[in-house]
Scaffold this motif. Structure first.
Motif, mmCIF file in Angstrom:
data_model
loop_
_atom_site.group_PDB
_atom_site.id
_atom_site.type_symbol
_atom_site.label_atom_id
_atom_site.label_comp_id
_atom_site.label_asym_id
_atom_site.label_seq_id
_atom_site.Cartn_x
_atom_site.Cartn_y
_atom_site.Cartn_z
ATOM 1 N N ASN A 225 54.794 44.543 49.313
ATOM 2 C CA ASN A 225 53.624 45.162 48.690
ATOM 3 C C ASN A 225 54.066 45.854 47.407
ATOM 4 O O ASN A 225 54.046 47.080 47.306
ATOM 5 C CB ASN A 225 52.974 46.157 49.662
ATOM 6 N N ALA A 226 54.493 45.066 46.431
ATOM 7 C CA ALA A 226 55.021 45.608 45.175
ATOM 8 C C ALA A 226 53.922 46.317 44.393
ATOM 9 O O ALA A 226 52.733 45.978 44.521
ATOM 10 C CB ALA A 226 55.608 44.474 44.336
ATOM 11 N N PRO A 227 54.277 47.297 43.576
ATOM 12 C CA PRO A 227 53.259 47.992 42.771
ATOM 13 C C PRO A 227 52.551 47.021 41.831
ATOM 14 O O PRO A 227 53.202 46.256 41.115
ATOM 15 C CB PRO A 227 54.066 49.037 41.996
ATOM 16 N N PRO A 228 51.237 47.048 41.801
ATOM 17 C CA PRO A 228 50.491 46.158 40.910
ATOM 18 C C PRO A 228 50.537 46.663 39.476
ATOM 19 O O PRO A 228 50.848 47.829 39.221
ATOM 20 C CB PRO A 228 49.069 46.222 41.475
ATOM 21 N N PRO A 229 50.260 45.816 38.493
ATOM 22 C CA PRO A 229 50.170 46.289 37.106
ATOM 23 C C PRO A 229 49.199 47.458 37.001
ATOM 24 O O PRO A 229 48.120 47.441 37.593
ATOM 25 C CB PRO A 229 49.657 45.056 36.355
ATOM 26 N N GLY A 230 49.622 48.484 36.268
ATOM 27 C CA GLY A 230 48.784 49.658 36.122
ATOM 28 C C GLY A 230 48.918 50.663 37.240
ATOM 29 O O GLY A 230 48.224 51.683 37.234
ATOM 30 N N ALA A 231 49.800 50.412 38.209
ATOM 31 C CA ALA A 231 50.000 51.348 39.311
ATOM 32 C C ALA A 231 50.446 52.708 38.781
ATOM 33 O O ALA A 231 51.191 52.796 37.797
ATOM 34 C CB ALA A 231 51.037 50.797 40.283
ATOM 35 N N VAL A 232 49.997 53.771 39.439
ATOM 36 C CA VAL A 232 50.395 55.120 39.044
ATOM 37 C C VAL A 232 51.898 55.289 39.174
ATOM 38 O O VAL A 232 52.554 55.886 38.319
ATOM 39 C CB VAL A 232 49.654 56.167 39.902
ATOM 40 N N PHE A 233 52.473 54.735 40.239
ATOM 41 C CA PHE A 233 53.904 54.859 40.490
ATOM 42 C C PHE A 233 54.546 53.480 40.581
ATOM 43 O O PHE A 233 53.984 52.555 41.163
ATOM 44 C CB PHE A 233 54.157 55.625 41.793
ATOM 45 N N GLY A 234 55.737 53.363 39.990
ATOM 46 C CA GLY A 234 56.523 52.150 40.160
ATOM 47 C C GLY A 234 56.306 51.074 39.123
ATOM 48 O O GLY A 234 56.908 49.998 39.233
ATOM 49 N N TYR A 235 55.488 51.333 38.112
ATOM 50 C CA TYR A 235 55.206 50.308 37.096
ATOM 51 C C TYR A 235 55.218 50.963 35.717
ATOM 52 O O TYR A 235 54.485 51.918 35.477
ATOM 53 C CB TYR A 235 53.855 49.646 37.352
ATOM 54 N N ALA A 236 56.072 50.451 34.832
ATOM 55 C CA ALA A 236 56.201 51.003 33.481
ATOM 56 C C ALA A 236 55.328 50.235 32.505
ATOM 57 O O ALA A 236 55.443 49.012 32.388
ATOM 58 C CB ALA A 236 57.659 50.946 33.027
ATOM 59 N N GLU A 237 54.463 50.945 31.813
ATOM 60 C CA GLU A 237 53.599 50.311 30.824
ATOM 61 C C GLU A 237 54.310 50.116 29.484
ATOM 62 O O GLU A 237 53.980 49.204 28.730
ATOM 63 C CB GLU A 237 52.339 51.164 30.609
ATOM 64 N N ALA A 238 55.301 50.963 29.182
ATOM 65 C CA ALA A 238 55.986 50.881 27.887
ATOM 66 C C ALA A 238 56.840 49.619 27.812
ATOM 67 O O ALA A 238 57.596 49.315 28.743
ATOM 68 C CB ALA A 238 56.856 52.112 27.676
ATOM 69 N N PRO A 239 56.753 48.859 26.732
ATOM 70 C CA PRO A 239 57.528 47.618 26.601
ATOM 71 C C PRO A 239 59.032 47.866 26.729
ATOM 72 O O PRO A 239 59.559 48.839 26.177
ATOM 73 C CB PRO A 239 57.179 47.128 25.192
ATOM 74 N N GLY A 240 59.695 46.999 27.470
ATOM 75 C CA GLY A 240 61.144 47.081 27.618
ATOM 76 C C GLY A 240 61.629 48.130 28.590
ATOM 77 O O GLY A 240 62.836 48.276 28.805
ATOM 78 N N MET A 241 60.708 48.867 29.218
ATOM 79 C CA MET A 241 61.083 49.932 30.140
ATOM 80 C C MET A 241 60.813 49.511 31.583
ATOM 81 O O MET A 241 60.026 48.608 31.860
ATOM 82 C CB MET A 241 60.321 51.212 29.820
ATOM 83 N N THR A 242 61.485 50.197 32.506
ATOM 84 C CA THR A 242 61.221 50.041 33.934
ATOM 85 C C THR A 242 61.268 51.416 34.572
ATOM 86 O O THR A 242 61.550 52.414 33.903
ATOM 87 C CB THR A 242 62.234 49.084 34.591
ATOM 88 N N ILE A 243 60.966 51.469 35.866
ATOM 89 C CA ILE A 243 61.012 52.724 36.614
ATOM 90 C C ILE A 243 62.343 52.784 37.362
ATOM 91 O O ILE A 243 62.687 51.871 38.110
ATOM 92 C CB ILE A 243 59.845 52.832 37.606
ATOM 93 N N ALA A 244 63.096 53.846 37.134
ATOM 94 C CA ALA A 244 64.408 53.993 37.761
ATOM 95 C C ALA A 244 64.270 54.105 39.271
ATOM 96 O O ALA A 244 63.283 54.636 39.793
ATOM 97 C CB ALA A 244 65.119 55.220 37.202
ATOM 98 N N CYS A 245 65.281 53.588 39.975
ATOM 99 C CA CYS A 245 65.304 53.674 41.433
ATOM 100 C C CYS A 245 66.728 53.905 41.914
ATOM 101 O O CYS A 245 67.648 53.185 41.523
ATOM 102 C CB CYS A 245 64.750 52.396 42.065
#
Length: 378
Positions: free
Chosen positions: A233-253
């Protein structure tokens, strides 16, 4: 709708006001050396595959060599956009997320005027949260300054937060710690439940300029961060948590059980068994033996986790190691439920701290030179 409109107006009109006097102990939920919510033993029972095991109580360290400074999440249901200074839900958050750390570190937890649950509706209706956020952060910063002046005295410390609390600590690290001499004293920052941005494939940059994401066991001076989602159940596009909108970025884990691990790792969990939060599939039957004998349950290996970074997505995938033949539950909760629905873009937000609690305590204990797991129920 009327409540959302009222909160919207209040948020847009809000401005940061003078912070509480943190030299006054009544403005702290936890301080070392006194009777408070962090010094009350937590009755806990082990839940094993063969059912309920031993029951024990959490302890309070007498001579800890490290401090833990905690900022609680969004829990207040007070009227308005910022909470008052009379804690109610905040005490429950401290009990579930932080009090157990008293067994390995001196505990500091300020009361602050956090942004309320009601503000979420106002923001969804178009409110500007900047005023309420400035009030909340101003309090956290003031409490931090008081801690440094009165209590720290050169001691090493760990920052611990969740959700809004992690957001507050992100700002505190970026503005008050990173690049300053005090950074040498920060052993860890445990800040799950709020996005930390990093460039894809990198451990630093984005949210923090020089403070890296923890990438190996025993590493210090780094950030432990994750946002939890159920397996498949991966975070969908636009998710509050777990999805980076900024180009070239990701969410650290960071895998909280073993920083740097990319595969599945079993978690050492502490669950509040009397939670009234809704759970997909209905209330949990923790064991076929009957109701839990204590408010908290410890499970080892009931759930596993692995970090996933896939383009803009970065999250901690959580799976339950179900065995219908044993006595303990095959289900856990964690999703955020509102009006009978669970919010897809929030993942398993409510399990961010509970699922790896034992692992987090073990890692802070190691910083303090303490033996991990001592006195815990099995």
């Amino acid at each position: 709708m009327l409540l959302a409109a009222a909160l919207l107006a209040a948020a847009q009109a809000g401005a940061a006001s003078a912070s509480p006097d943190y030299s006054n102990g009544s403005n702290w939920l936890c301080l070392p050396g006194r009777a408070d919510i962090c010094s009350i033993p937590l009755k806990t029972t082990a839940l094993n595959p063969n059912g309920y095991g031993s029951t024990g109580q959490s302890t309070v360290a007498k001579n800890s060599g490290i401090d833990c400074f905690y900022v609680y999440p969004t829990v207040s249901r007070d009227q308005g956009v910022n909470s008052d200074l009379s804690p109610a839900e905040e005490k429950a958050a401290v009990e579930v997320q932080f009090a157990r750390f008293a067994g390995t570190c001196r505990t500091f937890a300020p009361i602050y005027r956090s942004m309320t649950v009601g503000l979420i509706a106002a923001v969804a209706a178009g409110a500007d949260y900047k005023g309420p956020m400035a009030t909340a952060y101003g309090d956290v910063r003031a409490a931090w300054k008081e801690y440094l002046t009165k209590y720290n005295r050169g001691r090493p410390f760990v920052l611990i937060g969740h959700s809004q609390g992690s957001w507050m600590l992100q700002m505190l690290i970026a503005q008050e710690i990173e690049g300053k001499p005090i950074a040498k004293q920060m052993k860890l920052a445990i800040i799950p439940g709020f996005n930390v941005l990093v460039p894809q494939g990198k451990l630093v940059g984005g949210t923090f300029k020089s403070t890296p994401v923890c990438s190996r066991p025993g590493q210090t001076g780094c950030i432990m961060t994750w946002t939890s989602y159920r397996e498949k159940n991966a975070p969908p596009p636009g998710a509050v948590f777990g999805y980076a909108e900024a180009p070239g970025m990701t969410i650290a884990c960071t895998n909280p059980a073993r920083p740097g691990a990319t595969g599945w790792v079993n978690l050492d969990s502490y669950w509040y068994a009397r939670s009234a939060q809704p759970v997909p599939g209905g209330p949990i039957q923790w064991s076929t033996e009957g109701p839990p004998p204590s408010p908290f349950l410890r499970t080892e290996g009931l759930v596993s986790a692995r970090c996933v970074n896939d383009g803009p997505r970065g999250y901690l995938s959580i799976r339950t190691n179900a065995d219908p033949k044993d006595k303990r539950t095959d289900r856990i909760g964690g999703e955020v439920g509102i009006l009978g629905m669970f919010i897809p873009g929030w993942g398993m937000h409510l399990a961010d701290m509970s699922a790896p609690m034992g692992d987090l305590i073990r890692q802070v204990s190691a910083l303090n030179g303490a033996k991990s797991g001592s006195g815990q129920p099995r």
